[in-house]
Design a protein around this motif. Structure first.
Motif, PDB file in Angstrom:
ATOM      1  N   GLN A 161      -7.707   6.089   4.273  1.00  0.00           N
ATOM      2  CA  GLN A 161      -8.334   6.568   5.531  1.00  0.00           C
ATOM      3  C   GLN A 161      -8.180   6.140   6.128  1.00  0.00           C
ATOM      4  O   GLN A 161      -8.649   6.898   7.266  1.00  0.00           O
ATOM      5  N   THR A 178     -13.708  -8.850  -0.034  1.00  0.00           N
ATOM      6  CA  THR A 178     -13.304  -6.820   0.400  1.00  0.00           C
ATOM      7  C   THR A 178     -13.280  -6.867   1.311  1.00  0.00           C
ATOM      8  O   THR A 178     -12.960  -5.336   1.817  1.00  0.00           O
ATOM      9  N   SER A 179     -15.095  -7.035   1.972  1.00  0.00           N
ATOM     10  CA  SER A 179     -14.920  -6.732   3.527  1.00  0.00           C
ATOM     11  C   SER A 179     -14.532  -7.498   4.505  1.00  0.00           C
ATOM     12  O   SER A 179     -14.119  -6.206   5.154  1.00  0.00           O
ATOM     13  N   ARG A 237     -16.358   2.826   3.685  1.00  0.00           N
ATOM     14  CA  ARG A 237     -16.162   1.806   4.672  1.00  0.00           C
ATOM     15  C   ARG A 237     -17.203   0.416   4.634  1.00  0.00           C
ATOM     16  O   ARG A 237     -16.718  -1.214   4.426  1.00  0.00           O
ATOM     17  N   THR A 238     -17.539   0.241   2.782  1.00  0.00           N
ATOM     18  CA  THR A 238     -18.483  -0.738   2.667  1.00  0.00           C
ATOM     19  C   THR A 238     -17.837  -1.118   1.063  1.00  0.00           C
ATOM     20  O   THR A 238     -17.088  -0.295   0.363  1.00  0.00           O
ATOM     21  N   PRO A 239     -17.149  -2.231   0.576  1.00  0.00           N
ATOM     22  CA  PRO A 239     -16.849  -2.368  -1.324  1.00  0.00           C
ATOM     23  C   PRO A 239     -17.447  -1.092  -1.584  1.00  0.00           C
ATOM     24  O   PRO A 239     -16.631  -1.065  -3.309  1.00  0.00           O
ATOM     25  N   ILE A 278     -10.719  -5.191   4.444  1.00  0.00           N
ATOM     26  CA  ILE A 278     -11.880  -3.247   4.996  1.00  0.00           C
ATOM     27  C   ILE A 278     -11.613  -3.677   6.584  1.00  0.00           C
ATOM     28  O   ILE A 278     -11.403  -2.802   7.557  1.00  0.00           O
ATOM     29  N   SER A 279     -12.223  -4.764   6.598  1.00  0.00           N
ATOM     30  CA  SER A 279     -12.519  -5.139   8.497  1.00  0.00           C
ATOM     31  C   SER A 279     -10.861  -5.177   9.009  1.00  0.00           C
ATOM     32  O   SER A 279     -11.205  -4.603  10.184  1.00  0.00           O
ATOM     33  N   ARG A 339      -8.234  -4.088   8.048  1.00  0.00           N
ATOM     34  CA  ARG A 339      -8.031  -2.353   8.123  1.00  0.00           C
ATOM     35  C   ARG A 339      -7.929  -1.762   9.561  1.00  0.00           C
ATOM     36  O   ARG A 339      -7.505  -1.127  10.535  1.00  0.00           O
ATOM     37  N   LEU A 390      -8.009   2.230   0.069  1.00  0.00           N
ATOM     38  CA  LEU A 390      -7.616   1.980   2.001  1.00  0.00           C
ATOM     39  C   LEU A 390      -7.208   2.669   2.997  1.00  0.00           C
ATOM     40  O   LEU A 390      -7.777   3.273   3.853  1.00  0.00           O
ATOM     41  N   PHE A 440     -16.240   1.544  -2.019  1.00  0.00           N
ATOM     42  CA  PHE A 440     -14.221   2.345  -3.105  1.00  0.00           C
ATOM     43  C   PHE A 440     -14.566   1.591  -3.859  1.00  0.00           C
ATOM     44  O   PHE A 440     -13.744   2.068  -5.069  1.00  0.00           O
TER      45      PHE A 440
END
Length: 301
Positions: free
Chosen positions: A203, A244-245, A216-218, A248-249, A251, A200, A221
């Motif tokens: 990116q 996980t979502s 961008r999505t589980p 990501i969101s 970050r 992550l 990844f």
């Protein structure tokens, strides 16, 4: 966005009396230098650098990051990397210590290939300031002073020696971190979560409007880690307490806030950099997680 600070920029702006400016590849394998941190700038510009820095700060001041400020009231090691924009602001009283500058190419010989960005004190989602007690200060000061002596010497293999001293400094720093017990049953989950977080972080940062997040999505990844999406989701939830979502969101929101506050990019450019096809999708995403529109966040910065 302000230009990324280069080594040459650092040397031009920093009033360090005993420093010698070396070319970017002064070691034959990247750049390295170590020198006294005096005199000290009252404030450094906020932004990213294209080099790594370990500073032994002796004095009062604060490190300023996109989402927080860390106050230093005596002595601390401060770790700076290209992934984390930051600034320094001195407090009252005298300032002393050391600077150690180096590039990724210097530290990453064959046996260290790809490991520097994963060093915990350089990672964007970790702490970057390590407060020192008196015995720790004596140890770190001794190492850095020895590095200065080697740097000034005519020893033919001095950069190999300095590379070893730098790795010792990094290991000693990790050894000073508080030990956090880990449940043995969570070992596999911790490993996959650490790999996910490292992927992550790779990116970021988004340094130009033409750059965009690749993952961008589980599911994306999970594919990058060669694991099933459900396995990744269970592991991340067990270790972080978040989906996980959501990780990501969170970050992405952190990067969006940095871009809004410290660049002049348009909302559309920031949206594109974060992988949104339309600015409206980004605006809705940002408001969902922060409760504030992107434009308002920029105005209040």
């Amino acid at each position: 966005m302000e230009p990324i600070e280069t080594l040459a920029d650092f040397y031009r702006r920093h009033p360090v009396g005993d420093k010698t400016e070396f070319p970017e590849n002064n070691t034959g394998q990247g750049h390295f230098n170590v020198f006294l941190r005096e005199p000290c700038l009252n404030r450094s510009p906020f932004g990213r650098r294209d080099f790594y820095k370990v500073a032994l700060v002796i004095g009062k001041g604060k490190m300023i990051y996109a989402d927080k400020q860390v106050v230093i009231d005596r002595q601390a090691l401060v770790f700076s990397s290209p992934a984390v924009p930051s600034a320094w602001e001195s407090g009252g009283g005298p300032q002393s210590g050391y600077f150690c500058l180096f590039t990724q190419a210097f530290i990453e010989s064959v046996d260290y290939k790809g490991r520097l960005p994963e060093f915990p004190l350089f990672q964007a989602d970790k702490g970057h300031v390590l407060e020192l007690d008196e015995p720790q200060l004596a140890l770190v000061s001794g190492l850095l002073n020895r590095m200065r002596a080697v740097m000034a010497s005519d020893y033919r293999a001095k950069y190999d020696m300095l590379r070893s001293y730098l790795r010792i400094l990094m290991h000693e720093s990790l050894n000073m971190l508080p030990v956090v017990p880990v449940d043995s049953h969570a070992g596999a989950a911790a490993r996959i979560t650490a790999q996910f977080l490292a992927l992550l972080e790779r990116q970021f940062p988004i340094d130009s409007p033409g750059q965009s997040m690749a993952l961008r999505t589980p599911a994306a990844f999970a594919q990058g880690l060669a694991v099933h999406t459900n396995h990744l989701n269970r592991s991340v939830k067990m270790i972080t307490g978040r989906t996980t979502s959501r990780v990501i969101s969170d970050r992405m929101i952190k990067e969006a806030q940095a871009l809004l506050q410290h660049t002049d990019w348009s909302i559309a450019q920031i949206a594109g950099g974060l992988g949104f096809e339309e600015p409206a999708y980004f605006t809705n995403f940002f408001k969902k997680y922060t409760g504030t529109a992107p434009a308002r966040t920029r105005v209040s910065a």
